[in-house]
Each structure stands twice: as structure tokens, then as C-alpha cells.
Motif scaffolding. Structure first.
Motif, PDB file in Angstrom:
ATOM      1  N   VAL A 222      41.865 -26.861 -20.454  1.00 39.22           N
ATOM      2  CA  VAL A 222      41.250 -27.116 -21.756  1.00 39.22           C
ATOM      3  C   VAL A 222      39.738 -27.023 -21.592  1.00 39.22           C
ATOM      4  N   SER A 223      39.049 -26.479 -22.603  1.00 35.03           N
ATOM      5  CA  SER A 223      37.592 -26.366 -22.549  1.00 35.03           C
ATOM      6  C   SER A 223      36.995 -26.793 -23.883  1.00 35.03           C
ATOM      7  N   PHE A 224      35.689 -27.095 -23.849  1.00 35.22           N
ATOM      8  CA  PHE A 224      34.992 -27.465 -25.078  1.00 35.22           C
ATOM      9  C   PHE A 224      33.569 -26.943 -25.032  1.00 35.22           C
ATOM     10  N   GLN A 225      32.953 -26.900 -26.206  1.00 37.70           N
ATOM     11  CA  GLN A 225      31.584 -26.437 -26.358  1.00 37.70           C
ATOM     12  C   GLN A 225      30.920 -27.290 -27.432  1.00 37.70           C
ATOM     13  N   GLU A 226      29.807 -27.915 -27.091  1.00 36.26           N
ATOM     14  CA  GLU A 226      29.065 -28.676 -28.090  1.00 36.26           C
ATOM     15  C   GLU A 226      28.254 -27.703 -28.939  1.00 36.26           C
ATOM     16  N   TRP A 227      28.019 -28.052 -30.204  1.00 39.10           N
ATOM     17  CA  TRP A 227      27.258 -27.211 -31.107  1.00 39.10           C
ATOM     18  C   TRP A 227      26.357 -28.065 -31.970  1.00 39.10           C
TER      19      TRP A 227
ATOM     20  N   THR B  10      18.760 -27.050 -39.346  1.00 38.02           N
ATOM     21  CA  THR B  10      18.143 -28.292 -39.811  1.00 38.02           C
ATOM     22  C   THR B  10      18.401 -28.583 -41.280  1.00 38.02           C
ATOM     23  N   LYS B  11      18.609 -27.561 -42.118  1.00 40.93           N
ATOM     24  CA  LYS B  11      18.854 -27.807 -43.537  1.00 40.93           C
ATOM     25  C   LYS B  11      20.238 -28.412 -43.781  1.00 40.93           C
ATOM     26  N   VAL B  12      21.219 -28.017 -42.993  1.00 41.25           N
ATOM     27  CA  VAL B  12      22.570 -28.522 -43.198  1.00 41.25           C
ATOM     28  C   VAL B  12      22.931 -29.604 -42.195  1.00 41.25           C
ATOM     29  N   GLY B  13      22.338 -29.536 -41.038  1.00 38.64           N
ATOM     30  CA  GLY B  13      22.422 -30.591 -40.041  1.00 38.64           C
ATOM     31  C   GLY B  13      23.780 -30.870 -39.448  1.00 38.64           C
ATOM     32  N   GLY B  14      23.730 -31.623 -38.386  1.00 40.01           N
ATOM     33  CA  GLY B  14      24.944 -32.094 -37.756  1.00 40.01           C
ATOM     34  C   GLY B  14      25.185 -31.511 -36.378  1.00 40.01           C
ATOM     35  N   THR B  15      26.030 -32.195 -35.658  1.00 46.90           N
ATOM     36  CA  THR B  15      26.457 -31.745 -34.341  1.00 46.90           C
ATOM     37  C   THR B  15      27.962 -31.918 -34.249  1.00 46.90           C
ATOM     38  N   GLY B  16      28.544 -31.319 -33.234  1.00 43.64           N
ATOM     39  CA  GLY B  16      29.977 -31.472 -33.062  1.00 43.64           C
ATOM     40  C   GLY B  16      30.456 -30.778 -31.802  1.00 43.64           C
ATOM     41  N   ILE B  17      31.747 -30.623 -31.705  1.00 44.54           N
ATOM     42  CA  ILE B  17      32.379 -30.046 -30.526  1.00 44.54           C
ATOM     43  C   ILE B  17      33.467 -29.076 -30.973  1.00 44.54           C
ATOM     44  N   ASN B  18      33.451 -27.878 -30.395  1.00 45.41           N
ATOM     45  CA  ASN B  18      34.577 -26.952 -30.514  1.00 45.41           C
ATOM     46  C   ASN B  18      35.433 -27.187 -29.288  1.00 45.41           C
ATOM     47  N   ILE B  19      36.718 -27.406 -29.468  1.00 45.60           N
ATOM     48  CA  ILE B  19      37.596 -27.641 -28.327  1.00 45.60           C
ATOM     49  C   ILE B  19      38.739 -26.631 -28.363  1.00 45.60           C
TER      50      ILE B  19
ATOM     51  N   ASN C  56      30.603 -34.506 -35.452  1.00 43.23           N
ATOM     52  CA  ASN C  56      30.029 -35.810 -35.154  1.00 43.23           C
ATOM     53  C   ASN C  56      29.549 -36.440 -36.466  1.00 43.23           C
ATOM     54  N   PRO C  57      29.931 -37.685 -36.747  1.00 48.77           N
ATOM     55  CA  PRO C  57      29.520 -38.290 -38.021  1.00 48.77           C
ATOM     56  C   PRO C  57      28.027 -38.603 -38.090  1.00 48.77           C
ATOM     57  N   SER C  58      27.335 -38.608 -36.965  1.00 52.48           N
ATOM     58  CA  SER C  58      25.910 -38.910 -36.930  1.00 52.48           C
ATOM     59  C   SER C  58      25.112 -37.723 -37.461  1.00 52.48           C
ATOM     60  N   LYS C  59      24.044 -37.984 -38.186  1.00 52.13           N
ATOM     61  CA  LYS C  59      23.166 -36.928 -38.683  1.00 52.13           C
ATOM     62  C   LYS C  59      22.072 -36.598 -37.661  1.00 52.13           C
ATOM     63  N   ASN C  60      21.988 -37.351 -36.574  1.00 48.01           N
ATOM     64  CA  ASN C  60      20.981 -37.108 -35.539  1.00 48.01           C
ATOM     65  C   ASN C  60      21.355 -35.889 -34.720  1.00 48.01           C
ATOM     66  N   TYR C  61      20.362 -35.240 -34.176  1.00 49.64           N
ATOM     67  CA  TYR C  61      20.600 -34.075 -33.325  1.00 49.64           C
ATOM     68  C   TYR C  61      20.709 -34.518 -31.880  1.00 49.64           C
ATOM     69  N   ALA C  62      21.767 -35.207 -31.593  1.00 51.20           N
ATOM     70  CA  ALA C  62      22.012 -35.677 -30.238  1.00 51.20           C
ATOM     71  C   ALA C  62      23.474 -35.409 -29.910  1.00 51.20           C
TER      72      ALA C  62
ATOM     73  N   THR D 188      26.050 -24.268 -28.303  1.00 51.22           N
ATOM     74  CA  THR D 188      25.672 -23.163 -29.174  1.00 51.22           C
ATOM     75  C   THR D 188      25.003 -23.701 -30.443  1.00 51.22           C
ATOM     76  N   TYR D 189      24.294 -22.832 -31.127  1.00 52.60           N
ATOM     77  CA  TYR D 189      23.555 -23.176 -32.340  1.00 52.60           C
ATOM     78  C   TYR D 189      24.108 -22.372 -33.511  1.00 52.60           C
ATOM     79  N   TYR D 190      24.419 -23.065 -34.610  1.00 50.60           N
ATOM     80  CA  TYR D 190      24.880 -22.418 -35.834  1.00 50.60           C
ATOM     81  C   TYR D 190      23.801 -22.606 -36.901  1.00 50.60           C
ATOM     82  N   GLU D 191      23.065 -21.546 -37.188  1.00 47.72           N
ATOM     83  CA  GLU D 191      21.938 -21.637 -38.106  1.00 47.72           C
ATOM     84  C   GLU D 191      22.346 -22.025 -39.518  1.00 47.72           C
TER      85      GLU D 191
END
Length: 175
Positions: A43-48, A52-61, A99-105, A148-151
Motif C-alpha cells: 500500500v502507498s500514499f501521497q500527501e497533497w 491557496t484560493k481553495v485551500g486544504g491538504t490531504g492524502i491520496n492512498i 484533512n479537515p484543517s484549513k492550515n497548510y500542514a 504533490t500540489y493541486y493548483e
């Protein structure tokens, strides 16, 4: 006789109170399956993170599953206090965990009150249904790919398009 009567009332009261509180604090333990009706490859994952206009972070698994029995339905994945639906695409199951957080972490979010598992940083749980019964399988090692970054915002479940050209790192000589 009065002393014996008071002692028996005290004993009954103590037993009643202890059983009431014990039942209220007991949680049902979820049992993980040792043998499963399918094969799970690494199994693998990638954080994304999104623009900045739409914001958010998360994980593709990504969960490659093969030899799945017909009476089995792959359902959800639990990873780093996030939960998502696994969807089959191109021979593997994919989930996008936002990720439910709006911070870029890329920190692990706090565990929700109703989250059913306590997992290590590199562990996940797959839920699946076999003959109408929900079962759980724990995976102890997951590979991480570069983020990765999703503009234009968080990704949706997507189908990767085939490349029309061949990428190379060879330098061209203009002689």
C-alpha cells in the motif's frame, strides 16, 4: 439482625453501582482478521495540498488488491485519523482523504471522538464486507511517495491519462 440487613443493602447497592459503571465504560473491541479473502500488495500514499484560493491538504492512498472473492466488497480505509471510501480504478483501490484543517500542514489531524481505531503513523485499516458482515484488516507498513500540489483545488477520484510522449532526462546535443 438490623446490622445484617444494612450490610446486605450496602452490598447490593455496591454491586449495582459497579455493574452500571462498568457497562457504561466498556467499548466493543474490533477484531482484526488474520486471514482475508483477497491479496493486498504494498500500500502507498501521497500527501497533497491545494491552491491557496481553495485551500486544504490531504492524502491520496493507493491499495492494490487482487484475487478478491466475489462475495467480498471493499469498503473504507482508516489512516492517520482520517477515513475515506475506497473506489476501484485501474486494478487498484484509491481513496482521497481530506484533512479537515484549513492550515497548510501535513500534520496528523486530531482523532475524532467516534474514530474506531488507534493506529501508528504508518498503519491503516481496510474495512470490507464478506457475506453481509463488516470485517477489518490492519496493514502495518505503508510506502510514502513525494507530495504533490493541486493548483485548482483538492483532487477528485481521477483516472490517470496515458502519456502521448516519452519523458527522458537525456540532454539533446545541438551539433
Amino acid at each position: 439482625m438490623k446490622l445484617l440487613k444494612k450490610a446486605s443493602y450496602a452490598l447490593l447497592f455496591t454491586v449495582f453501582i459497579s455493574t452500571t459503571y462498568q457497562c457504561a465504560s466498556t467499548q466493543t473491541a474490533i477484531a482484526f482478521q488474520d486471514e482475508i479473502p483477497f491479496n493486498v500488495k504494498p500500500v502507498s500514499f501521497q500527501e497533497w495540498y491545494a491552491g491557496t484560493k481553495v485551500g486544504g491538504t490531504g492524502i491520496n492512498i493507493f491499495v492494490p488488491i487482487s484475487d478478491k472473492a466475489k462475495n467480498v466488497s471493499i469498503e473504507n480505509i482508516f489512516f492517520r485519523n482520517l477515513q475515506g471510501r475506497l473506489t476501484k480504478q485501474n486494478g487498484k483501490y484509491i481513496a482521497i482523504l481530506k484533512n479537515p484543517s484549513k492550515n497548510y500542514a501535513f500534520g496528523i489531524p486530531e482523532k475524532p471522538e467516534n474514530y474506531p481505531f488507534t493506529l501508528g503513523i504508518n498503519e491503516c485499516v481496510i474495512s470490507y464486507t464478506e457475506q453481509g458482515v463488516i470485517k477489518y484488516y490492519k496493514i502495518n507498513e505503508i510506502t510514502e511517495f513525494a507530495g504533490t500540489y493541486y493548483e485548482n483545488g483538492p483532487p477528485s477520484i481521477y483516472v490517470r491519462q496515458s502519456a502521448s510522449g516519452l519523458a527522458t532526462l537525456d540532454e539533446e546535443n545541438d551539433e
